[in-house]
Structure formats: structure tokens, C-alpha cells
Design a protein around this motif. Structure first.
Motif: not given
Ligand code: ATP
Ligand code: MG
Length: 384
Positions: A182-183, A188-189, A205-207, A340-342
Motif C-alpha cells: 500500500s502507500g 514497504p518495511v 498494489h490495489f488501486e 490508498d483505496c482503503c
């Protein structure tokens, strides 16, 4: 001549697998060094040498890049010189770190036992010379700087305190996994941690375009590029979740929307993993951080996954993850404000303890199978 001296990490323990590990490690090192000029890479026991082959080589740039190669525990810029105490003394006096040091000590290691002096003798000779010529105090307990001398088979090496290496295991040696990217700060970690354990990453990644902006997607790609500095090239898969999220919003109880979306993400990620030979999913979940990360919500989400879901941050707190994100280099990008989408579809009062029966019942209210199959036909692949 200045070279880069690297120390292999825990992989030296890996017995029979060692040669495979070492081959991956050296090939990754060659790859990251190549933009900085022609370096010759070789290994001997647990040491790896990167030797510049022409004067145009950028040793500083190469050193920074090599610090991001998983599998090395430490690295140093070292001076290579002849196995001669006079030459070692001359070179030691030129070490830039000694110009500012208030105290120092010498550590010597003699791999070549034919060298006529013992390690304590080397320390005494060299230490005496530095003290006399540069006027720096010797302090063996808490030295400001340490001068390392290594007498190896073909040459001697001189360097000051080594830098910490990236640690972990060489890329790809543990297999492949799909990273749900996600963003945010966490995923990322999470990916970085698992890549460090030798997994190669397939980021997904879901957008929810147009609910989410093109900047949100660009932000995720930037995060993937930063990860690629550590992991090497990757193919990011961007998958549209708009249809699925709209259907959930239209047909299902609002308080279950998040967990339903998560389950759908899990199934789609499993399909991507199956097609690409990946053996696990990785998420940035951390226990109790938000409603979707309670024990109950994690259990209901995981039920939708055939593959194991790796959650390397499950026991980490936000402070710790943020610190690690700074080390990885993703923090500044992660805190950019694009949703992000959520975020867009998050219910006002998500269920904190969803029950599986209720969730399964909600899944009969919309045709997730068809929607998921459809979106899997339109996966966008981006190389980073
Ligand atoms: P992050 O900082 O990673 O976004 P978060 O604390 O915001 O995590 P959630 O938004 O609840 O937590 O997401 C939990 C995990 O689900 C994320 O770490 C990520 O692995 C996955 N995830 C969430 N949203 C997406 C998305 N749009 N695309 C891919 N994976 C996602
Ligand atoms: Mg998030």
C-alpha cells in the motif's frame, strides 16, 4: 589503491548451501556496482573484495550501493598495500579518519602466517608510529578510531571502523513472495524485512481509480523503486479494486466492508502468487493497530488465503517501524498525503471482532468470484 572489503554475514553458516548463497551474493554485488565503473569482485573465505579496475571508478558511490546488498554484515573502504610494515605505516599516516581522531588503537589480523611479525608486534609497530607522527593518544578500551590491519595471502589491507552492512541473506535464496504494497509506512518495511531474509518480492498494489488519484499510484511506485535499491529489479502489479469495493459497498453490511475487502485482496494475491510461483503473501499488519488488525480480523482475513501470510511487523510498534522506514529510505514518501483505496472506502464504524460465519454470509451477497476474475484479467505490470 582503495578497494571495498565486505564481510559475508550469517550465510557462512549455511553448510552445503553455501556455494549457492555465495553465487547469488556475488552476482547481486556485481549488479549494484556496475553503474559505478568496472570492479572485479572475488571472495576468499568470508571476505569479499571489490577492486576498481580503472581510475574512473566511483568508489564512494559503489560503497554506498554495496551497503544495500543483503548478505553482508559489514563493509569498509580499505587501502590495499604490500605486505611490508614500512608501507603499512606510510599508508596508515594518510588515513583521513585519523586527522580528526582524538584517540585510537590498532587491531591486526594475520591470515598469512608466513608474515614475519605476529599480530601484537604489528599493533605495536604501527600504533607507535601513528602516535609519534600524528600525536594521537592510544586508548585500547574506548578508542575514538580503530585502525584495522589485515595481512592476507596476496596483500595487506588497512581500514578504519567498518560500516554496518545490510545484513540478512542474499536476494532470492529463500524463494518468492507476493508483497501487498500500500502507500503506507508499514508494508514497504514488511517487504524489506522479508527481502532481507532472502525472499524475492512480487509487489501487488490495489488501486481504486478514480476514487484514488494517479499520485497515490505514483507514490507506491516510488516506494517500490526505493525497495528495488535493496532488492534489485521487480515487477509491480497494479490491480484495480474499484469494482470490487463498489460492489461491497452496495451489497454488504458497511461494518464488514474492510474485512471483506481484505479477504478479496487475499484471494487475488493468492492467484497472482500461484501464477508466478510465489509461496507466501507478505503484509504490513501489526497487531491491534487498526480495526482490521485485531486478532479476530486477522484470522478472518487469513481464512481466505491458501498460502501462508507473513506479517513481519505483527509485534512491532509504530515508532519502531517508522525508524526502520527511515533506514530503508521509504519514510518520507510514505507520509505523503495521497490516500490508498482503503482510506476512501473505510466504513465509519468497522467491526472490530468480525465473526467468520457473518463474513461468509456477507460474501453470498455479491459475486466476488466473477469480479476478482475480471480484475485479474487487467493487471498492469510496471518494471522498477
Ligand atoms: P500500511 O502502512 O502498510 O498501509 P496500514 O497500517 O495502513 O499499513 P492497513 O491499511 O490496514 O494498515 O493495511 C494492512 C496491510 O494490508 C498493509 O500493510 C498492506 O500489506 C495491505 N494493504 C492495504 N491496502 C493495500 C493496497 N491498497 N494494496 C496492497 N496492499 C494493501
Ligand atoms: Mg494503509
Amino acid at each position: 589503491m582503495e578497494i571495498i572489503l565486505l564481510k559475508m554475514g550469517e550465510m557462512v553458516l549455511k553448510g552445503l548451501n553455501r556455494s549457492r548463497f555465495e553465487a547469488s551474493l556475488l552476482s547481486r554485488l556485481r549488479e549494484v556496482l556496475s553503474p559505478f565503473g568496472n570492479f572485479e569482485v572475488s571472495s576468499r573465505q568470508s571476505a569479499v573484495y571489490a577492486v576498481p579496475k580503472d581510475p574512473g571508478c566511483d568508489v564512494g558511490g559503489a560503497f554506498a550501493a554495496a551497503g544495500k546488498v543483503f548478505g553482508f554484515s559489514a563493509l569498509a573502504r580499505a587501502v590495499r598495500c604490500g605486505k611490508d610494515i614500512r608501507e603499512l605505516q606510510e599508508q596508515a599516516l594518510l588515513l583521513p579518519q585519523l586527522k580528526t581522531a582524538r584517540s585510537f588503537k590498532v587491531e591486526a589480523r594475520r591470515a598469512d602466517k608466513r608474515f614475519p611479525m605476529t599480530s601484537p608486534q604489528i599493533c605495536a609497530e604501527l600504533g607507535g608510529c601513528i602516535h609519534e607522527k600524528l600525536g594521537i593518544l592510544v586508548d585500547v578500551h574506548t578508542p575514538g578510531e580503530v585502525v584495522w590491519v589485515e595481512i592476507r595471502e596476496t596483500a595487506a589491507y588497512l581500514h578504519t571502523r567498518p560500516a554496518e552492512g545490510a545484513g540478512g541473506l542474499p536476494p532470492g535464496t529463500a524463494g518468492k513472495a507476493v508483497l501487498l504494497l500500500s502507500g503506507g509506512i508499514d508494508s514497504p518495511v514488511a517487504g524489506w524485512r522479508m527481502a532481507r531474509r532472502g525472499l524475492s518480492l512480487l509487489p501487488v498494489h490495489f488501486e481504486s481509480y478514480p476514487y484514488t488519484s494517479p499520485e497515490a499510484k505514483e507514490k507506491v511506485l516510488t516506494l517500490a523503486r526505493i525497495l528495488a535499491e535493496w532488492c534489485g529489479h521487480m515487477t509491480v502489479r497494479v490491480i484495480s479494486f474499484t469494482g470490487i469495493q463498489e460492489a461491497i459497498r452496495k451489497h454488504c453490511p458497511g461494518d464488514l466492508a474492510t474485512v471483506l475487502t481484505r479477504r478479496s485482496m487475499c484471494r487475488v494475491a493468492n492467484a497472482v502468487a500461484r501464477r508466478n510461483g510465489a509461496g507466501a503473501l507478505i503484509t504490513g499488519d501489526s497487531l491491534g493497530q487498526v480495526a482490521s488488525q485485531t486478532l479476530e480480523a486477522l484470522a478472518v482475513t487469513e481464512e481466505a488465503s491458501v498460502l501462508p501470510v507473513l506479517r513481519p511487523l505483527v509485534g512491532a510498534d509504530k515508532e519502531e517501524v517508522s525508524r526502520e522506514a527511515r533506514r530503508v529510505g521509504t519514510f518520507e514518501t510514505s507520509i505523503l498525503p495521497y490516500e490508498d483505496c482503503c482510506g476512501v472506502f473505510t466504513p465509519r464504524h468497522p467491526r472490530i471482532k468480525p465473526r467468520l460465519e457473518e463474513v461468509l454470509a456477507a460474501e453470498t451477497l455479491y459475486d466476488y468470484q466473477t469480479l476478482e476474475d475480471e480484475t485479474l484479467k487487467r493487471v498492469e505490470k510496471i518494471e522498477v
